[in-house]
Design a protein around this motif. Structure first.
Motif, short mmCIF file in Angstrom:
data_model
loop_
_atom_site.label_atom_id
_atom_site.label_comp_id
_atom_site.label_asym_id
_atom_site.label_seq_id
_atom_site.Cartn_x
_atom_site.Cartn_y
_atom_site.Cartn_z
N PRO A 48 11.73 23.90 122.68
CA PRO A 48 10.15 24.29 122.90
C PRO A 48 9.41 24.94 121.67
CG PRO A 48 11.42 24.99 124.64
CD PRO A 48 12.44 24.64 123.70
N GLY A 49 8.22 24.83 121.56
CA GLY A 49 7.34 25.60 120.51
C GLY A 49 7.74 24.89 119.11
N ILE A 50 7.63 25.66 118.01
CA ILE A 50 7.94 25.04 116.63
C ILE A 50 9.33 24.52 116.47
CG2 ILE A 50 6.37 26.69 115.52
CD1 ILE A 50 8.77 28.30 114.80
N GLY A 51 10.43 24.82 117.55
CA GLY A 51 11.63 24.24 117.98
C GLY A 51 12.51 24.83 116.77
N TYR A 52 12.39 25.92 115.99
CA TYR A 52 13.39 26.49 115.20
C TYR A 52 13.38 27.96 115.67
CZ TYR A 52 12.80 22.56 112.13
OH TYR A 52 12.98 21.28 111.68
N ASP A 53 14.49 28.73 115.59
CA ASP A 53 14.49 30.09 115.84
C ASP A 53 14.18 30.85 114.59
OD1 ASP A 53 15.51 29.96 118.51
OD2 ASP A 53 17.62 29.58 117.89
N ILE A 54 13.68 32.17 114.59
CA ILE A 54 13.37 32.91 113.41
C ILE A 54 14.79 33.37 112.99
CG2 ILE A 54 12.32 35.03 112.30
CD1 ILE A 54 10.60 32.50 113.59
N ASN A 55 15.17 33.36 111.55
CA ASN A 55 16.22 33.88 110.90
C ASN A 55 15.96 35.31 110.59
OD1 ASN A 55 18.18 34.84 109.44
ND2 ASN A 55 18.67 32.94 108.13
N TRP A 56 16.00 36.33 111.41
CA TRP A 56 15.53 37.66 111.46
C TRP A 56 16.18 38.45 110.00
CZ3 TRP A 56 10.98 39.13 112.84
CH2 TRP A 56 10.42 38.35 114.04
N SER A 57 17.48 38.20 109.89
CA SER A 57 17.92 38.97 108.59
C SER A 57 17.27 38.25 107.41
CB SER A 57 19.49 38.79 108.73
OG SER A 57 19.94 37.58 108.30
N ALA A 58 17.16 37.08 107.33
CA ALA A 58 16.31 36.71 105.98
C ALA A 58 14.97 37.17 106.16
CB ALA A 58 16.49 34.99 106.17
N LEU A 59 14.24 37.07 107.26
CA LEU A 59 13.04 37.41 107.33
C LEU A 59 12.76 39.02 106.88
CD1 LEU A 59 10.12 36.66 109.67
CD2 LEU A 59 10.33 39.07 109.18
N GLU A 60 13.69 39.70 107.32
CA GLU A 60 13.65 41.22 107.02
C GLU A 60 13.97 41.55 105.64
OE1 GLU A 60 15.91 43.33 110.05
OE2 GLU A 60 14.20 42.49 111.59
N GLU A 61 14.82 40.48 104.98
CA GLU A 61 15.35 40.68 103.50
C GLU A 61 13.81 40.46 102.51
OE1 GLU A 61 17.84 38.06 100.55
OE2 GLU A 61 18.60 38.59 102.62
#
Ligand SMILES: O=C(O)CCC(=O)c1ccccc1C(=O)O
Ligand SMILES: [Mg+2]
Length: 373
Positions: free
Chosen positions: A348-361
């Motif tokens: 559902p939605g954009i269809g991908y999960d957020i890679n939080w460790s990458a995002l926070e980096e």
């Protein structure tokens, strides 16, 4: 299914491209942008990505103007009343002139929320039906012709369905001639990012000899009329990018004969709703469209994949795989390409999960907004 937005989080990220990207207007290696995280009354989370660069080279918006617009105007408008449907967001924002990239970033998060609330993919919510999309690659101005030829070789071997190369005065006819010598048959197009004027018409006419799919935005970034004059003198179809801010611009350009193809960038036209309208209008008028890119990270890329599933996106776009831009993208899984196609995600939605460790980096700032009261 009315959406009540309870919280908006702006994550400002700074990412570094694998390789510098050069156009007729300059070179970029750093991408500084916002990820918009939007939370509704049931705890669903929708995501959007802003595409403006740090300098107003491509259009007038910048990271700072996007922040200013979101913070001082657009987020307060979203908090003003619940949202019945994402189509309403464009109308809600209509008191604010232009600033399409700021609007699109927030509207994209609303669309993702809407799709997730209906347990649909973003593509389905938009009315798209493709299960996979054809993709090409956009190659910046290279230091030497040899570099360009080896870059084209690499991407053609990987399977990209068309090659777009950036041109500018001094990096055009002679270079294209070399490319055609080595790759006589690859689907090839060029993008000038407004580097020419009508005074260059003799030079531009020479492009007709190289079997190009199209020439993108040869003249002024805000011009529609001169492109019509140029198109009359060229066999090669003109594709407009910078000149098209809205459905209305698309109507003018088609009516005047300024282009035969349109590059739809969700950010430049103010969002997915406007992109869909341009899709529908171009379908009626037999104008092929394709999805452009802004060196997007994973969330923007996911939105681009979703809009490309609409039926008038009949040409391969600039939505390449994550690894063409980034060592590590901010979504999981990353976007991959096989045999020139990207599979449309089915979650559902954009269809991908957020890679939080990458995002926070990559994150350099985080700000939280909540409705008053
Ligand atoms: O690969 C991409 O994301 C598109 C690359 C591209 O061509 C581009 C990148 C930055 C600014 C403008 C443009 C353009 O389409 O004109
Ligand atoms: Mg372009």
């Amino acid at each position: 299914m009315t959406i009540y937005i309870k919280e908006i989080i702006l994550h400002r990220l700074r990412m570094t491209l694998n390789d510098p990207f050069s156009t007729s207007f300059g070179t970029m290696q750093e991408k500084d942008f916002f990820v918009i995280e939007m939370i509704d009354q049931d705890g669903h989370r929708g995501y959007g990505e802003s595409v403006a660069f740090t300098s107003p080279w491509y259009t007038e918006e910048t990271v700072k103007t996007v922040e200013h617009m979101m913070e001082d105007f657009l987020i307060p408008l979203l908090f003003e009343a619940p949202i019945e449907h994402p189509n309403d967001v464009t109308r809600r924002f209509s008191s604010i002139k232009r600033n399409t990239m700021a609007k699109a970033a927030l509207e994209g998060a609303v669309w993702d929320l809407h799709a997730k609330r209906h347990n649909q993919t973003l593509a389905e919510s938009l009315g798209g039906s493709k299960k996979e999309i054809d993709v090409g690659v956009s190659i910046g101005v290279q230091p030497t012709v040899k570099d360009l030829l080896s870059t084209i070789e690499k991407y053609a071997t990987e399977g990209y369905k068309r090659i777009k190369m950036k041109i500018k005065p001094g990096w055009d006819i002679d270079v294209i001639k070399e490319v055609r010598r080595q790759f006589p048959d690859i689907p090839l197009m060029v993008d000038a990012n407004s580097a020419y004027t009508l005074q260059d018409i003799e030079r531009l006419k020479k492009l007709d000899e190289y079997n190009l799919m199209m020439i993108e935005q040869p003249l002024g970034h805000d011009d529609i009329m001169e492109h019509a004059k140029l198109q009359q003198k060229l066999q090669t179809p003109i594709c407009l990018d910078e000149s098209i801010y809205s459905l209305n611009d698309a109507k003018m350009a088609i009516e005047l004969g300024s282009c035969k193809v349109i590059n739809v960038k969700v950010g430049r036209v103010g969002g997915l709703t406007e992109s869909k309208k341009i899709n529908d209008y171009c379908k009626q008028h037999n104008i092929p469209v394709w999805c452009g890119g802004m060196l997007d990270a994973g969330i923007g890329r996911a939105h681009n994949i979703a809009i490309t599933t609409l039926d008038q996106f009949v040409l391969p776009g600039d939505t390449s795989a994550s690894d063409r831009y980034w060592k590590k993208d901010i979504i999981e899984p990353e976007v991959t390409m096989d045999n020139g196609v990207i599979k449309v995600p089915t979650k559902p939605g954009i269809g991908y999960d957020i890679n939080w460790s990458a995002l926070e980096e990559y994150r350099i700032e985080k700000r939280i907004f909540k409705p008053k009261r």
